[in-house]
Design a protein around this motif. Structure first.
Motif, PDB file in Angstrom:
ATOM      1  N   UNK A 106      -9.786   3.628   0.570  1.00 35.93           N
ATOM      2  CA  UNK A 106      -8.604   3.979   1.432  1.00 35.93           C
ATOM      3  C   UNK A 106      -8.465   5.041   1.719  1.00 35.93           C
ATOM      4  N   UNK A 107      -8.009   5.634   0.908  1.00 35.23           N
ATOM      5  CA  UNK A 107      -7.801   7.259   0.635  1.00 35.23           C
ATOM      6  C   UNK A 107      -9.029   7.789   1.835  1.00 35.23           C
ATOM      7  N   UNK A 108      -9.932   7.897   1.282  1.00 33.06           N
ATOM      8  CA  UNK A 108     -11.190   8.241   2.000  1.00 33.06           C
ATOM      9  C   UNK A 108     -10.968   8.248   3.776  1.00 33.06           C
ATOM     10  N   UNK A 109     -10.223   6.753   3.696  1.00 30.92           N
ATOM     11  CA  UNK A 109      -9.981   6.279   5.096  1.00 30.92           C
ATOM     12  C   UNK A 109      -8.993   7.630   5.417  1.00 30.92           C
ATOM     13  N   UNK A 110      -7.951   6.880   4.882  1.00 28.97           N
ATOM     14  CA  UNK A 110      -6.647   7.745   5.776  1.00 28.97           C
ATOM     15  C   UNK A 110      -7.284   9.608   5.840  1.00 28.97           C
TER      16      UNK A 110
ATOM     17  N   UNK B  19       2.520  21.907   1.923  1.00 30.53           N
ATOM     18  CA  UNK B  19       3.264  20.665   3.452  1.00 30.53           C
ATOM     19  C   UNK B  19       2.801  19.563   2.272  1.00 30.53           C
ATOM     20  N   UNK B  20       2.201  18.940   1.929  1.00 27.62           N
ATOM     21  CA  UNK B  20       1.865  18.105   1.036  1.00 27.62           C
ATOM     22  C   UNK B  20       3.289  18.200   0.075  1.00 27.62           C
ATOM     23  N   UNK B  21       3.670  19.168  -0.177  1.00 28.20           N
ATOM     24  CA  UNK B  21       4.163  18.929  -1.336  1.00 28.20           C
ATOM     25  C   UNK B  21       6.385  18.459  -0.486  1.00 28.20           C
ATOM     26  N   UNK B  22       6.227  19.334   0.553  1.00 30.22           N
ATOM     27  CA  UNK B  22       7.736  18.959   0.733  1.00 30.22           C
ATOM     28  C   UNK B  22       7.808  18.163   1.423  1.00 30.22           C
ATOM     29  N   UNK B  23       6.562  16.511   1.363  1.00 32.09           N
ATOM     30  CA  UNK B  23       6.542  15.797   1.854  1.00 32.09           C
ATOM     31  C   UNK B  23       7.050  14.615   0.456  1.00 32.09           C
ATOM     32  N   UNK B  24       6.777  15.753  -0.524  1.00 30.87           N
ATOM     33  CA  UNK B  24       7.024  14.556  -1.509  1.00 30.87           C
ATOM     34  C   UNK B  24       5.581  13.550  -2.663  1.00 30.87           C
ATOM     35  N   UNK B  25       4.801  14.312  -1.923  1.00 36.38           N
ATOM     36  CA  UNK B  25       3.241  14.069  -2.615  1.00 36.38           C
ATOM     37  C   UNK B  25       2.522  15.557  -3.450  1.00 36.38           C
ATOM     38  N   UNK B  26       2.376  15.345  -4.282  1.00 42.09           N
ATOM     39  CA  UNK B  26       1.323  16.698  -5.181  1.00 42.09           C
ATOM     40  C   UNK B  26       0.044  16.401  -4.798  1.00 42.09           C
TER      41      UNK B  26
ATOM     42  N   UNK C  39      -1.016   3.449  -6.885  1.00 39.55           N
ATOM     43  CA  UNK C  39      -1.129   3.541  -5.797  1.00 39.55           C
ATOM     44  C   UNK C  39      -1.588   2.240  -4.986  1.00 39.55           C
ATOM     45  N   UNK C  40      -0.468   2.450  -4.656  1.00 39.88           N
ATOM     46  CA  UNK C  40       0.063   0.560  -4.541  1.00 39.88           C
ATOM     47  C   UNK C  40      -0.176   0.829  -2.502  1.00 39.88           C
ATOM     48  N   UNK C  41       0.389  -0.334  -2.106  1.00 40.83           N
ATOM     49  CA  UNK C  41       0.122   0.034  -0.670  1.00 40.83           C
ATOM     50  C   UNK C  41       1.268   0.773   0.214  1.00 40.83           C
ATOM     51  N   UNK C  42       2.578   0.614   0.109  1.00 44.57           N
ATOM     52  CA  UNK C  42       3.495   1.342   0.395  1.00 44.57           C
ATOM     53  C   UNK C  42       3.422   3.053   0.129  1.00 44.57           C
ATOM     54  N   UNK C  43       2.937   3.118  -1.199  1.00 48.87           N
ATOM     55  CA  UNK C  43       3.186   4.902  -1.640  1.00 48.87           C
ATOM     56  C   UNK C  43       1.302   4.904  -0.480  1.00 48.87           C
ATOM     57  N   UNK C  44       0.163   3.917  -0.377  1.00 47.82           N
ATOM     58  CA  UNK C  44      -0.451   4.779   0.074  1.00 47.82           C
ATOM     59  C   UNK C  44      -0.379   5.401   2.404  1.00 47.82           C
ATOM     60  N   UNK C  45       0.522   3.741   2.518  1.00 52.57           N
ATOM     61  CA  UNK C  45       0.754   3.971   3.751  1.00 52.57           C
ATOM     62  C   UNK C  45       1.965   5.362   4.108  1.00 52.57           C
ATOM     63  N   UNK C  46       2.648   5.576   3.326  1.00 51.86           N
ATOM     64  CA  UNK C  46       3.625   7.040   3.267  1.00 51.86           C
ATOM     65  C   UNK C  46       2.716   7.891   3.121  1.00 51.86           C
ATOM     66  N   UNK C  47       1.574   8.462   2.145  1.00 58.85           N
ATOM     67  CA  UNK C  47       0.712   9.318   1.864  1.00 58.85           C
ATOM     68  C   UNK C  47       0.330   8.911   2.945  1.00 58.85           C
ATOM     69  N   UNK C  48      -0.573   8.270   3.626  1.00 54.54           N
ATOM     70  CA  UNK C  48      -1.270   8.601   4.948  1.00 54.54           C
ATOM     71  C   UNK C  48      -0.598   8.616   6.311  1.00 54.54           C
ATOM     72  N   UNK C  49       1.012   8.644   6.377  1.00 58.02           N
ATOM     73  CA  UNK C  49       1.566   9.059   7.165  1.00 58.02           C
ATOM     74  C   UNK C  49       1.998  10.611   6.993  1.00 58.02           C
TER      75      UNK C  49
END
Length: 142
Positions: free
Chosen positions: A32-36, A76-83, A94-104
């Protein structure tokens, strides 16, 4: 061998991971991450290479100054709260909600990368030094 906590923990982890088929879940999340990354690059008009096993995926954008670009991505990802970086270890949490936020977040940051590389001003958007790649940072000390 007086310390029993470590081995007991390892055995419990192995039993639990077998019971919940953890390996299958991690592979699915890694795919899923690769797909994103692939979709984000496609939409942003960036060329990307994605490699490594699904559970430890990595990407590299085909750009002129990769160290500056990956530094910008991290910033920029840090600004969106992703390390985040160009690598991702798939994780059970890495649940679906988190992956959706990561994708966005990835879609937005890849779009910025595309814009700033076309304008040739990405390096000026960095708020700190460019990431040191591999072990090159050690050359100055030894």
């Amino acid at each position: 061998w007086t310390e029993r906590t470590g081995p007991a923990c390892a055995i419990a982890f192995i039993k639990k991971s077998k019971k919940i088929s953890l390996h299958k879940k991690l592979i699915k999340k890694g795919k899923k991450i690769k797909s994103i990354w692939k979709k984000a690059a496609l939409i942003a008009g960036l060329k990307i290479s994605i490699s490594d096993v699904d559970t430890l995926a990595s990407f590299k954008l085909t750009v002129k100054d990769w160290p500056a670009v990956i530094t910008f991505f991290i910033q920029e990802m840090l600004k969106k709260n992703f390390l985040a970086s160009e690598k991702c270890y798939a994780n059970y949490m890495h649940n679906n909600d988190l992956l959706k936020k990561y994708e966005k977040a990835c879609f937005e940051v890849f779009e910025k990368i595309s814009k700033h590389t076309k304008l040739n001003n990405l390096k000026y958007k960095l708020e700190g030094p460019v990431k040191q790649m591999n072990f090159e940072r050690l050359n100055d000390k030894y």
